[in-house]
Scaffold this active site. Structure first.
Site, PDB file in Angstrom:
ATOM      1  N   HIS A  62       0.714  -1.219  -0.027  1.00 34.11           N
ATOM      2  CA  HIS A  62      -0.001  -0.222   0.089  1.00 34.11           C
ATOM      3  C   HIS A  62       0.908   1.273   0.046  1.00 34.11           C
ATOM      4  CE1 HIS A  62      -3.021  -3.105   1.436  1.00 34.11           C
ATOM      5  NE2 HIS A  62      -3.533  -2.751   0.256  1.00 34.11           N
ATOM      6  N   ASP A  86      -9.824  -4.303   0.205  1.00 37.67           N
ATOM      7  CA  ASP A  86      -9.327  -4.303   1.314  1.00 37.67           C
ATOM      8  C   ASP A  86      -9.017  -2.898   2.268  1.00 37.67           C
ATOM      9  OD1 ASP A  86      -6.730  -5.185  -0.269  1.00 37.67           O
ATOM     10  OD2 ASP A  86      -6.209  -3.538   1.157  1.00 37.67           O
ATOM     11  N   GLU A 106     -14.971  -1.150  -6.357  1.00 36.98           N
ATOM     12  CA  GLU A 106     -14.865  -2.373  -6.054  1.00 36.98           C
ATOM     13  C   GLU A 106     -16.109  -3.315  -6.362  1.00 36.98           C
ATOM     14  OE1 GLU A 106     -12.525  -4.945  -4.469  1.00 36.98           O
ATOM     15  OE2 GLU A 106     -14.232  -6.112  -5.158  1.00 36.98           O
ATOM     16  N   ASP A 137     -18.247  -3.012 -11.334  1.00 39.38           N
ATOM     17  CA  ASP A 137     -17.376  -3.477 -12.236  1.00 39.38           C
ATOM     18  C   ASP A 137     -16.367  -2.342 -12.728  1.00 39.38           C
ATOM     19  OD1 ASP A 137     -16.909  -5.778 -14.755  1.00 39.38           O
ATOM     20  OD2 ASP A 137     -15.467  -4.366 -14.030  1.00 39.38           O
ATOM     21  N   ASP A 155      -5.921  -1.499  -8.292  1.00 44.29           N
ATOM     22  CA  ASP A 155      -5.259  -2.348  -6.997  1.00 44.29           C
ATOM     23  C   ASP A 155      -6.465  -3.635  -7.414  1.00 44.29           C
ATOM     24  OD1 ASP A 155      -5.580  -2.156  -3.443  1.00 44.29           O
ATOM     25  OD2 ASP A 155      -4.715  -3.614  -4.792  1.00 44.29           O
ATOM     26  N   THR A 157      -7.118  -7.834  -8.609  1.00 44.26           N
ATOM     27  CA  THR A 157      -6.745  -9.171  -8.490  1.00 44.26           C
ATOM     28  C   THR A 157      -5.896  -9.458  -9.615  1.00 44.26           C
ATOM     29  OG1 THR A 157      -8.818  -9.569  -9.034  1.00 44.26           O
ATOM     30  CG2 THR A 157      -8.531 -10.384  -6.983  1.00 44.26           C
ATOM     31  N   PRO A 162     -13.072 -11.979 -12.267  1.00 46.71           N
ATOM     32  CA  PRO A 162     -13.462 -10.642 -12.518  1.00 46.71           C
ATOM     33  C   PRO A 162     -12.296  -9.639 -12.914  1.00 46.71           C
ATOM     34  CG  PRO A 162     -13.694 -11.143 -10.224  1.00 46.71           C
ATOM     35  CD  PRO A 162     -13.355 -12.457 -11.214  1.00 46.71           C
TER      36      PRO A 162
HETATM   37  N1  SAM Z   1      -3.328  -6.226  -3.207  1.00 46.47           N
HETATM   38  C1  SAM Z   1      -4.103  -7.446  -3.813  1.00 46.47           C
HETATM   39  C2  SAM Z   1      -3.511  -7.922  -4.923  1.00 46.47           C
HETATM   40  O1  SAM Z   1      -2.251  -7.417  -5.396  1.00 46.47           O
HETATM   41  O2  SAM Z   1      -3.838  -9.154  -5.335  1.00 46.47           O
HETATM   42  C3  SAM Z   1      -5.417  -7.112  -4.090  1.00 46.47           C
HETATM   43  C4  SAM Z   1      -6.020  -6.074  -3.488  1.00 46.47           C
HETATM   44  S1  SAM Z   1      -7.997  -6.175  -3.462  1.00 46.47           S
HETATM   45  C5  SAM Z   1      -8.442  -7.311  -2.210  1.00 46.47           C
HETATM   46  C6  SAM Z   1      -8.335  -6.881  -5.115  1.00 46.47           C
HETATM   47  C7  SAM Z   1      -9.784  -6.443  -5.620  1.00 46.47           C
HETATM   48  O3  SAM Z   1     -10.010  -6.353  -6.830  1.00 46.47           O
HETATM   49  C8  SAM Z   1     -10.564  -7.577  -4.929  1.00 46.47           C
HETATM   50  O4  SAM Z   1     -11.442  -7.021  -3.862  1.00 46.47           O
HETATM   51  C9  SAM Z   1     -11.663  -7.801  -6.095  1.00 46.47           C
HETATM   52  O5  SAM Z   1     -12.999  -8.186  -5.749  1.00 46.47           O
HETATM   53  C10 SAM Z   1     -11.438  -6.609  -6.904  1.00 46.47           C
HETATM   54  N2  SAM Z   1     -11.907  -6.857  -8.487  1.00 46.47           N
HETATM   55  C11 SAM Z   1     -11.532  -7.630  -9.210  1.00 46.47           C
HETATM   56  N3  SAM Z   1     -12.027  -7.453 -10.463  1.00 46.47           N
HETATM   57  C12 SAM Z   1     -12.623  -6.347 -10.443  1.00 46.47           C
HETATM   58  C13 SAM Z   1     -13.339  -5.335 -11.405  1.00 46.47           C
HETATM   59  N4  SAM Z   1     -13.593  -5.792 -12.523  1.00 46.47           N
HETATM   60  N5  SAM Z   1     -13.816  -4.174 -10.733  1.00 46.47           N
HETATM   61  C14 SAM Z   1     -13.620  -3.948  -9.546  1.00 46.47           C
HETATM   62  N6  SAM Z   1     -13.055  -4.609  -8.788  1.00 46.47           N
HETATM   63  C15 SAM Z   1     -12.486  -5.907  -9.203  1.00 46.47           C
END
Ligand code: SAM
Length: 282
Positions: A62, A86, A106, A137, A155, A157, A162
């Protein structure tokens, strides 16, 4: 009886953490959500069994997703965070009093709800009055919004499920379109070490450098991610993260950071030869 969390990082490599307790397990329409308690890393969140964030090393990720861009452009007022469920990225952004607006998009509300309950260390600033949460999305959001941002932090996945659409040319072009003249995009750029991750790193960088005049990659050490060698992309319409940064201005803000510092800001863009070659050859 011992309990271990194991992440299948590649077909040949696993990463395990001894677990004291499995605190939460749930499933949204998007993914499995779990929280564990461990001796070494404290509490940690996984999505579809993949490591996302731990209490012990979240500060590294972060710090590095936020402060490099915030030091490069001291006039950032409007920020968009894609993903970041998170809350750790938003927490770091709220430390800048000159930021006026933080929109966090998110896709999965369950991740935010679970983080609020089990990971207050990262989710502590989601109620800051400047923060607006959008549970939708990010792909659609950047295509449809009429808002203009000075900084976009992706930030997300990994590019599966998704998160897959957050690594496309269309997504990066839409980010470019909603950024102001001094706009900066920082994106999750995976890792150079294992083939499946370096493949995504190269693909993302190639797409971004075809859209943004300035496109670089910087590195940091992330113990709980595959290989520990992790990268962010830094793309910008005008500002160079090293030539244009004014560290006197950033230091004057008095923001104390546990990982980021001005020397590291410069050093993190110096990449190992094999990584630079991968990026140059794309
Ligand atoms: N720091 C972590 C890493 O580097 O893997 C990721 C942090 S955060 C938990 C990642 C977030 O992206 C998840 O909560 C997930 O639900 C979100 N996410 C995935 N695809 C997305 C999309 N298309 N739009 C918005 N959020 C999305």
């Amino acid at each position: 009886m011992e309990l271990w969390y194991t992440e299948q990082q590649t077909d040949e490599v696993r990463f395990s953490i001894k677990v004291k307790q499995h605190l939460y397990t749930g499933k949204s329409e998007f993914q499995d959500v779990d929280v564990f308690e461990s001796e070494e890393f404290g509490k940690f969140l996984t999505l579809d069994g993949l490591m996302m964030v731990t209490e012990k090393d979240e500060f590294i990720y972060h710090d590095m997703i936020t402060h490099v861009a915030m030091a490069t452009n001291p006039s950032i007022k409007k920020v968009l965070v894609i993903g970041g469920g998170d809350g750790g990225t938003v927490r770091e952004l709220t430390r800048y009093s000159h930021i006026e607006k933080i929109d966090m998009v998110e896709i999965d509300k369950l991740v935010v709800d679970v983080s609020r309950e089990y990971l207050p260390i990262t989710a502590s600033k989601l109620d800051d009055p400047r923060v607006s949460l959008y549970f939708e999305d990010g792909i659609r959001f950047v295509a449809d919004t009429k808002e203009v941002y000075d900084l976009i932090l992706v930030d997300s996945t990994d590019p599966i499920g998704p998160g897959e659409g957050l690594f496309t040319t269309e997504f990066y072009q839409n980010c470019f379109n909603i950024l102001s003249d001094n706009g900066i995009l920082v994106n999750q750029s995976e890792s150079p070490y294992y083939d499946q991750f370096s493949h995504e790193m190269k693909r993302a960088h190639k797409k971004i450098k075809n859209i943004f005049p300035i496109s670089k990659v910087y590195q940091f050490h992330m113990p709980t991610y595959p290989s520990g060698h992790w990268l962010f992309g830094f793309a910008s319409k005008k500002l160079d993260p090293i030539k244009d940064v004014d560290f006197d201005k950033w230091n004057a803000l008095g923001i104390k950071t546990k990982y980021y510092n001005p020397q590291l800001h410069v050093g993190c863009f110096a990449l190992p030869s094999y990584v630079q070659e991968m990026l140059d050859n794309e």
